[in-house]
Design a protein around this motif. Structure first.
Motif, PDB file in Angstrom:
ATOM      1  N   ASP A 239     -33.102 -18.162 -75.616  1.00  0.00           N
ATOM      2  CA  ASP A 239     -33.346 -17.826 -77.020  1.00  0.00           C
ATOM      3  C   ASP A 239     -33.935 -16.434 -77.186  1.00  0.00           C
ATOM      4  N   THR A 240     -34.584 -15.927 -76.138  1.00  0.00           N
ATOM      5  CA  THR A 240     -35.046 -14.547 -76.095  1.00  0.00           C
ATOM      6  C   THR A 240     -34.826 -14.048 -74.667  1.00  0.00           C
ATOM      7  N   ILE A 241     -34.706 -12.723 -74.502  1.00  0.00           N
ATOM      8  CA  ILE A 241     -34.501 -12.170 -73.165  1.00  0.00           C
ATOM      9  C   ILE A 241     -35.342 -10.920 -72.970  1.00  0.00           C
ATOM     10  N   ARG A 242     -35.698 -10.665 -71.712  1.00  0.00           N
ATOM     11  CA  ARG A 242     -36.310  -9.397 -71.337  1.00  0.00           C
ATOM     12  C   ARG A 242     -35.734  -8.957 -69.999  1.00  0.00           C
ATOM     13  N   VAL A 243     -35.199  -7.764 -69.948  1.00  0.00           N
ATOM     14  CA  VAL A 243     -34.737  -7.172 -68.699  1.00  0.00           C
ATOM     15  C   VAL A 243     -35.906  -6.400 -68.102  1.00  0.00           C
TER      16      VAL A 243
END
Length: 379
Positions: A239-243
């Motif tokens: 539902d959310t992402i961080r690279v």
């Protein structure tokens, strides 16, 4: 050929999760998948941190996390929150009082690490502060900092240990009648992280934040993240992402956006379809694409642009893009607009004309859809 045919095979059936809020940003449910990043400035330097947050927001970050390791950082947080145009997540390790101070300072979300936040009593204090301030919580499980009792039980970091950690802390929050939380279970090992996330997704309906932690530099980290995050998103999880990159956070945001765009989960900015170039190229493809990427960063309206070196695939790609250029001979090529042949264009005028056509197309879209927002940001 239809330019926008229905393609059932491209549709991703997202996992059903409950919806929470991180400030004004909806997370979970049917909300768009949000892109997050984290500042790498000293949080106690409110001006530098605020400037970096603004750059990340401009690049397309929906949420930004800042580390709050000491009291000076939590004191600066109020000024940072007040200046930010996006919700701020306070990243907490070890010191639960920093979580309470961050909630009081206006953080939209508190990230706690089950491996080092401490006793249940401390978690209860954090939950009380979060509830009082309308603040959500992220349970941030990490393979590198699992609880000692789980390492003794499972003998090593493994998917089962990570899922167990997450479920233990979910139970604590739910026992406290607090449901405004999301959860992550990150690892630097791609396969470990993917397995843990899949196991977690089967056990909870909480929104899930995806990431491959400590992924490395721009090239290796982006590849690892694209494989790990991308495979989970393609399975409907996330539902959310961080690279996570050892680089400027703006690069994390751009990589995150590109991952979502490649899966059709985000429509933002110019999607450049370009060939790798070869001896058939009729112009300098690589340099042209690099220049166009830079000159078109200010566009936020979704557009497809094909830049192809020769006529092998150029005309075919142009049929499926808003604007296209295919290299030809004698220092010229063919310009295509909406899949139709538009003009013969010299290589010398290529960049200037493409930028003009993209910005013209944006204005046309603004006029046709009645959207008064600025799709072309001021540079």
């Amino acid at each position: 050929m239809l330019r926008n045919p229905v393609r059932p095979w491209k549709n991703i059936a997202r996992r059903k999760s409950r919806e929470i809020s991180v400030g004004p940003v909806r997370v979970g449910g049917d909300a768009p998948i949000s892109v997050q990043t984290m500042t790498n400035t000293l949080t106690s330097d409110a001006e530098a941190t605020s400037a970096q947050i603004a750059e990340c927001a401009e690049a397309g970050a929906n949420i930004v996390r800042v580390s709050v390791p000491d009291e000076d950082s939590s004191k600066a947080l109020r000024r940072i929150v007040d200046k930010s145009t996006v919700p701020i997540v306070a990243d907490i390790h070890f010191h639960y009082r920093r979580a309470i101070e961050s909630a009081d300072a206006g953080a939209a979300c508190i990230r706690i690490n089950p491996g080092n936040i401490g006793s249940r009593e401390r978690i209860e204090s954090v939950v009380s502060a979060a509830r009082a301030n309308g603040c959500s919580i992220r349970i941030g499980v990490n393979a590198g900092s699992l609880e000692r009792h789980l390492l003794e039980r499972f003998r090593e970091p493994c998917p089962e240990a990570m899922v167990a950690s997450g479920l233990e802390h979910i139970k604590i929050l739910e026992d406290l009648d607090f449901f405004d939380f999301k959860i992550s279970c990150k690892a630097s090992d791609v396969m470990l992280a993917v397995a843990a996330y899949k196991g977690l997704a089967e056990e909870t309906d909480a929104p899930i934040h995806l990431g491959i932690t400590e992924a490395g530099g721009v090239y290796s980290g982006t590849v690892k993240s694209a494989i790990g995050i991308g495979s989970l998103l393609q399975s409907g999880i996330g539902d959310t992402i961080r690279v996570s990159l050892s680089a400027d956070p703006v690069k994390e945001v751009r990589a995150g956006n590109e991952i979502l765009k490649s899966l059709g989960l985000l429509k933002r900015g110019v999607n450049i379809i370009a060939c790798p170039s070869c001896a058939r190229q009729g112009f300098d493809v690589i340099n042209t694409v690099a220049i166009l990427e830079d000159k078109l960063q200010h566009i936020t309206t979704p557009l497809d642009l094909s830049i192809i070196g020769c006529v092998v695939n150029g005309p075919g790609e142009a049929l499926m893009t808003d604007i296209g250029f295919a290299g030809g001979g004698k220092n010229s090529g063919m310009l295509y607009l909406s899949g139709e042949t538009a003009a013969k264009l010299s290589n010398r005028d290529l960049v200037k004309r493409i930028v003009h056509e993209v910005e013209k197309r944006v204005r046309e879209l603004e006029s046709s859809d009645g959207d008064k927002s600025k799709h072309i940001r001021q540079q």
